[in-house]
Design an enzyme around this catalytic site. Sequence first.
Site, PDB file in Angstrom:
ATOM      1  N   GLY A 259       0.812  -1.204   0.000  1.00 24.67           N
ATOM      2  CA  GLY A 259       0.000   0.000   0.000  1.00 24.67           C
ATOM      3  C   GLY A 259       0.847   1.256   0.000  1.00 24.67           C
ATOM      4  O   GLY A 259       0.601   2.196  -0.754  1.00 24.67           O
ATOM      5  N   ASN A 263       9.686   4.952   3.966  1.00 22.68           N
ATOM      6  CA  ASN A 263      11.064   5.441   3.816  1.00 22.68           C
ATOM      7  C   ASN A 263      11.218   6.784   4.527  1.00 22.68           C
ATOM      8  O   ASN A 263      10.417   7.704   4.319  1.00 22.68           O
ATOM      9  CB  ASN A 263      11.399   5.624   2.337  1.00 22.68           C
ATOM     10  CG  ASN A 263      10.971   4.450   1.492  1.00 22.68           C
ATOM     11  OD1 ASN A 263      11.449   3.340   1.653  1.00 22.68           O
ATOM     12  ND2 ASN A 263      10.038   4.706   0.577  1.00 22.68           N
ATOM     13  N   GLU A 296       1.730   5.914   7.612  1.00 23.50           N
ATOM     14  CA  GLU A 296       3.133   6.080   7.246  1.00 23.50           C
ATOM     15  C   GLU A 296       3.795   7.192   8.051  1.00 23.50           C
ATOM     16  O   GLU A 296       5.003   7.131   8.334  1.00 23.50           O
ATOM     17  CB  GLU A 296       3.256   6.364   5.745  1.00 23.50           C
ATOM     18  CG  GLU A 296       2.655   5.305   4.850  1.00 23.50           C
ATOM     19  CD  GLU A 296       3.124   3.893   5.170  1.00 23.50           C
ATOM     20  OE1 GLU A 296       4.327   3.727   5.485  1.00 23.50           O
ATOM     21  OE2 GLU A 296       2.307   2.961   5.109  1.00 23.50           O
TER      22      GLU A 296
END
Length: 836
Positions: A259, A263, A296
């Site tokens: 998905g 990083n 994220e």
Amino acid sequence: MVSTDNPVRPLQYRITLEPDMVNHRFAGTAEILLTADRKSDRIQLNALDLSIGRCRYGKKDSHPVDCRFCVDPADETLTIYLPEAVDGEISLTIDYYGEITQSMAGFYRSRYSSGGQTYPIAVTQFQESDARRAFPCMDHPVHKAAFELAFLIDRKWTVIANTPVRTETETENAKKKVEFEKTPVMSTYLLFFGIGDFNFIIDDLDRRVRAATVAGMESAVRYGLAFARKSLHYCEAYYDIAFPLPKLDLIAVPDFAFGAMENWGAITFRENLLLYYPKITDIDGEERICEVIAHEMVHQWFGNLVTPSDWKYLWLNESFATYFGYGVVDHYHPEWRVWDTFVESQTEPAMSRDGLTDTTPIEIPGGHHVVINVSTAPIIYSKGGSILRQIEEFIGTEAFQNGLRNYLKKHAYACADSPDLWNALEAASGRPISAIMKRWVEQAGHPLVTASRKGDRLTLRQQRFTFMPHESETVWPVPLVIRVWDAEGNDRVITDNFDAAEMSLDLGPDVYAYKINDRQAGFYRVTYEDTDNWKKLCGMVEKKVLSPLDRWGLANDRYALVKADQLDVETFLDDLAHFSGEESPLTLSAICGTLFQLHLVSDASVRERTATLEKAFLENCLARIGHLPRPDDNHAILRLKNTILWHAAFFELPDAKKAVQEQFDRLYQGRPIDPNTARSVMQAAAFAGDEKTFDWLTSRFESSESEHERLNVLRALGCFRRPHLIEKVREFILKSVPSRNMFIPIAALAANPYASETMWDWFTDNVEELQQIHPIIFERVISAIVPVCGLDRADEVDAFFAAYTKETDLAAAAIRMSLEKRDIYRRLRERSRSGG
């Protein structure tokens, strides 16, 4: 295999790459500074699919010398033999070559389509262990180091990495050298670089937050950009730690197996999880964009700042990102009721996965290499997130927040393991968190709590819940929250820690009814042997005394008992009569989904009754909320409509058929419709459609620039019922659907009663081609087909996989999981045939 207790540790990587975007290859030089705690005469690094040209060794103030080296492809290692045994700081320089592949792993290529133009890009995806495909390294999270990157590229390209550009200078041959600032100390899997014709869109209120896009996509990224900024500010405030990098990029990648990827400072996303098109993206898509961005963002602290010391502690990343992903969205949009979505999309799938006898703990044993796949993800992400919800309810929000702040500050820029977290929460709360969390995280499965009442005493028993028979004496420390009511309707809450096979507690003389697992905050199922209390709860369902979450929980637990062969189907269907006046979108969506699943896997007699029941639910619901979106519809209602309108058309309710046909006619004529019914409209159109419908859908798929719309089309393609069109769809999947999305129409066909019976033969005929796609996509194909498409051919399916697994271990966990699900549905079908 590079040992995690290696006396040699990396300190810094200086990597220079020269990518060839035309011929899809790259040349690289890796300068690695290491330190050895004791004398070593060799250094072992990870390397995969790299051609090593030369290795040189040097000490401080000494001239580099060439070294012998050996590559072991099977072990994915590069061993460098030093001219002498040395300790202290060591410098290695390695020249190597590699390919920019299409594998969606390592350093790989993709392409954008926008405005009729195609734009090539090359990006990286290194989690879990694919940095070794781009440069030789110690590719394990415990081996943290700083990174400096430099690129020699054609001047027309833009390069993105974790940190800002430090210098950019033109060189000969129309190239330029781009050098990036040094990163903080971090793990290899968090490194990122990407090359393409990118433009940067900078957030107006926080210039640290940027989006990298190609021409034509600037407007589509602004919604996600704004929510990323909000998520960043929430995390900085909640964790009391500033984001440590000077910039944070959001990058949409067309070909992406997962998905998104966290990083550090350069987050990558599937296009549909970042790009928002107001006239195409529905509210499901909007909420999912926000949730994934928040997920994220949380990783920038949980995983990036503090990294698990071993892959078995991966839950320290993913469980927190899952849980807080919803928390951030709820903070900014409480009207969306995302915690309802959480129990439906996270807790329930986790419990269904965890109810299999072949399950795994949240903290997966072994740990050297834990693969995120369809078998482990529901446990590491969804069960882990649900356990965090349970533990925050237990210790309170203030202690939970303080514990997390202390954990992050103590282990910043380092690695941690599970006890580090438990100790922080225990210190902040004064509660025995270590003893509680250790068992929830290290034990596989979850409990079924059985309740019986005699007078004022409530007796509870617990045992491991599984759908198939399984002997277990495991017990869990269950944080009980029981809501009780007196005869006048006054309620109060009883709490206790249930940490034995059996316990009893005093309800008090005034208790009329009780509901265990208040608001479904606990990760356990409940069954009531106390039939009088069950009848009272059913009455409270009818009168809406129970909260929507509690009504959902009662229905969900009862269906789990049906699948576990502890409750017959007919009794369950009788129970649903108490929900006939249900108004909660959460509960209605779940009931309709359950009835649709029963319709798919049951025998004809039960199928007829489930169809009758679902039609009644659908008619009542649509009569109340309407078929098409209304201006005053909230998110939950819009979500519900976009699900049940398709069901209503499937069961051929006249008003629904008319509504969707009128909407599809608008689409066919090139006129817009509300995005919040587009998915259902296209599904219903395919179900009733002909060759013209097929041609329109495939043309729309090929011309649309929105990944969200392309996914809607793929779901619709799986809904045809005419055999020759089903065959055309299957041909289209193999010829025209990108591998990243192949599982979507396949899953729709597997859930289509008109297609499912022929999907097993199609799978076996094409398995050699299908297994060439990304492993996680192949696993999703297996997980869609096997549980339902071979129910009456179990011996044949078993024989096929017995032979298949002897030849390869590809998708082994997904195969075991899918076969057990098949056995559950097969038993349910056999019971329905016998009237059980």
